[in-house]
Design an enzyme around this catalytic site. Structure first.
Site, PDB file in Angstrom:
ATOM      1  N   SER A   1       4.719 -44.503 -20.807  1.00 41.67           N
ATOM      2  CA  SER A   1       3.850 -45.411 -20.541  1.00 41.67           C
ATOM      3  C   SER A   1       4.828 -46.995 -19.778  1.00 41.67           C
ATOM      4  O   SER A   1       3.532 -47.569 -19.055  1.00 41.67           O
ATOM      5  CB  SER A   1       3.521 -45.664 -21.866  1.00 41.67           C
TER       6      SER A   1
ATOM      7  N   HIS B   1      -0.846 -40.136 -19.704  1.00 39.61           N
ATOM      8  CA  HIS B   1      -0.456 -40.494 -18.544  1.00 39.61           C
ATOM      9  C   HIS B   1      -0.299 -39.667 -17.270  1.00 39.61           C
ATOM     10  O   HIS B   1      -0.456 -40.293 -16.250  1.00 39.61           O
ATOM     11  CB  HIS B   1       0.283 -41.699 -18.878  1.00 39.61           C
TER      12      HIS B   1
ATOM     13  N   LYS C   1      -7.643 -42.972 -19.784  1.00 36.00           N
ATOM     14  CA  LYS C   1      -7.494 -42.837 -18.751  1.00 36.00           C
ATOM     15  C   LYS C   1      -7.945 -42.920 -17.175  1.00 36.00           C
ATOM     16  O   LYS C   1      -9.085 -42.620 -16.353  1.00 36.00           O
ATOM     17  CB  LYS C   1      -5.822 -43.056 -18.673  1.00 36.00           C
TER      18      LYS C   1
HETATM   19  C1  LIG Z   1      -2.955 -44.932 -24.284  1.00 31.76           C
HETATM   20  C2  LIG Z   1      -2.445 -43.859 -24.695  1.00 31.76           C
HETATM   21  C3  LIG Z   1      -2.999 -43.470 -26.278  1.00 31.76           C
HETATM   22  C4  LIG Z   1      -3.743 -43.989 -27.060  1.00 31.76           C
HETATM   23  O1  LIG Z   1      -4.998 -43.505 -26.166  1.00 31.76           O
HETATM   24  P1  LIG Z   1      -6.618 -43.948 -26.852  1.00 31.76           P
HETATM   25  O2  LIG Z   1      -7.941 -42.679 -26.527  1.00 31.76           O
HETATM   26  O3  LIG Z   1      -6.482 -45.265 -26.029  1.00 31.76           O
HETATM   27  O4  LIG Z   1      -6.696 -43.750 -27.878  1.00 31.76           O
HETATM   28  C5  LIG Z   1      -2.215 -42.415 -26.502  1.00 31.76           C
HETATM   29  N1  LIG Z   1      -1.268 -42.247 -25.952  1.00 31.76           N
HETATM   30  C6  LIG Z   1      -0.267 -42.499 -24.810  1.00 31.76           C
HETATM   31  C7  LIG Z   1       1.228 -41.851 -24.219  1.00 31.76           C
HETATM   32  C8  LIG Z   1      -0.704 -43.694 -24.145  1.00 31.76           C
HETATM   33  O5  LIG Z   1      -0.873 -44.317 -23.119  1.00 31.76           O
END
Ligand SMILES: *Cc1c(COP(=O)(O)O)cnc(C)c1O
Length: 389
Positions: A178, A206, A241
């Site tokens: 990330s 992602h 996302k």
């Molecule tokens: C954003 C993210 C999460 C968390 O997901 P949410 O649905 O926002 O709680 C988990 N793992 C990674 C790699 C992320 O970037």
């Protein structure tokens, strides 16, 4: 921390330049946002496909609200498991090419539920040093031994797996990291998991929607025509996302999903997501699969950005994903650069230690299919100006 200590602790964060504050967004998420009253061109969301404010998704949510109301009213194991949730799980499993899928309220909750459902204090979890916090916290909650391996160092990981006496082992990794945007060596991780009889838990927060044919995610990216999926594979994707909505799902074997329904505490002991979100996600899935131009646009923008940074004193980190970090190094220089961009109407977050290692402060540029080529040119022009200030 006692109540009377909080004020001093906060002042301490201030003194170290580590106090975080929230910016207030007016209007919808997008590439043109109003943040704290200022209109900005934003390179700072995870809305990679530009779906967060898509009218078809909003209408699907509205229709479902009109028909079924808003609150799920109960946990999934009581009466909160709606037909919309049930059908969406089947769609998601088919989309990523695995036998079954289970919806969670968030990706964070999924990892807190999955890892403790499979390992106890006799187990061992192996994690890449750059994994997301939720994977680390899930491992800690399980009380299994936690071994973190240097980023991408599978030789090191292999040695530790070979030595481990734990009866149950689990390797957890982000697919796309990330803060760096690079891709984990997925095929090699699969091979290691098989060799050492370990679970492989892949967090595709992602990659889902972005990687693979029709945006089917990291597994499809590695192997577009999967043979029989390995029973020790656990796939997690988040839906807030690229999918532009909210929530997450875990996919894997039918037995795995049945076990999680029974034993993942963050699934069992929480109210189901509003069914209108499942309707919105179903609409989103159609756009993800049906509009390949969004991924094509992203690829074009990434190439344009990479070409345009030549000659700058800072360089992009190696990444082919929409996460394109511009490595600056020094904390203050990174903050100054972010400030300079903001004065020119551009919003990009400065990422500093401890989120990234000391000396590796960076601007985390994230691209979206909603950006135009001109938006990227505008960013590049501002960066070149600031480089000569
Ligand atoms: C954003 C993210 C999460 C968390 O997901 P949410 O649905 O926002 O709680 C988990 N793992 C990674 C790699 C992320 O970037």
């Amino acid at each position: 921390m006692k109540p009377e200590q909080l004020a001093a602790a906060l002042a301490d964060l201030d003194a170290q330049g580590l106090r975080r504050r929230r910016r207030v967004l007016d209007g919808p998420q997008g590439v043109r946002v109003t943040v704290d009253g200022q209109a900005l061109l934003s390179f700072s969301s995870n809305d990679y496909l530009g779906l967060a404010n898509h009218p078809e998704i909003a209408v699907a949510a509205q229709l479902a609200a009109a028909r079924y109301g808003v609150g799920a009213g109960a946990a999934h194991l009581l009466t909160g498991h709606h037909r919309l949730h049930h059908d969406l799980e089947a769609e998601l499993a088919a989309f990523v090419g695995l036998p079954a899928a289970l919806l969670f309220s968030t990706g964070y909750m999924a990892s807190l539920g999955v890892i403790p459902a499979l390992l106890d204090r006799h187990g061992e979890v192996f994690e890449d040093k750059l994994n997301h916090a939720s994977l680390v916290d899930g491992a800690l909650l399980s009380r299994a031994r936690l071994t973190r391996y240097p980023h991408g160092d599978l030789a090191w990981l292999g040695r530790r797996l070979a030595e481990s006496p734990a009866p149950v082992k689990l390797i957890a990794s982000d697919t796309v990291f990330s803060m760096d945007g690079d891709l984990a060596p997925l095929a090699d991780l699969l091979a290691l998991a098989e060799k050492y009889d370990a679970w492989l838990y892949l967090d595709d927060a992602h990659g889902f929607g972005v990687l693979g044919e029709e945006g089917r995610g990291a597994l499809n990216h590695v192997n577009p025509s999967p043979l029989t999926p390995h029973p020790s594979l656990i796939y997690l994707a988040t839906l807030g996302k690229a999918a532009g909505v909210a929530g997450a799902f875990v996919a894997g074997s039918a037995d795995l999903v049945e076990w999680l329904v029974n034993r993942a505490r963050t699934y069992v002991f929480t109210t189901a997501q509003p069914p209108l979100l499942a309707a919105a996600l179903s609409a989103s899935l159609k756009l993800i699969a049906g509009e390949p131009w969004r991924r094509q646009r992203l690829a074009d923008l990434i190439a344009r950005l990479k070409a345009g940074v030549a000659g700058l004193p800072w360089s992009l980190m190696p990444s082919d994903s929409p996460i394109q970090p511009l490595l600056v190094g020094d904390n203050q220089a990174t903050l100054d650069l972010a400030d300079g961009l903001r004065r020119r109407g551009i919003l990009i977050p400065a990422i500093r230690p401890p989120t990234v290692p000391a000396g590796q402060a960076r601007l985390r540029i994230s691209l979206s299919a909603a950006h135009s080529p001109d938006d990227v040119e505008c960013l590049l022009a501002a960066l070149h100006e600031l480089a000569h200030d």
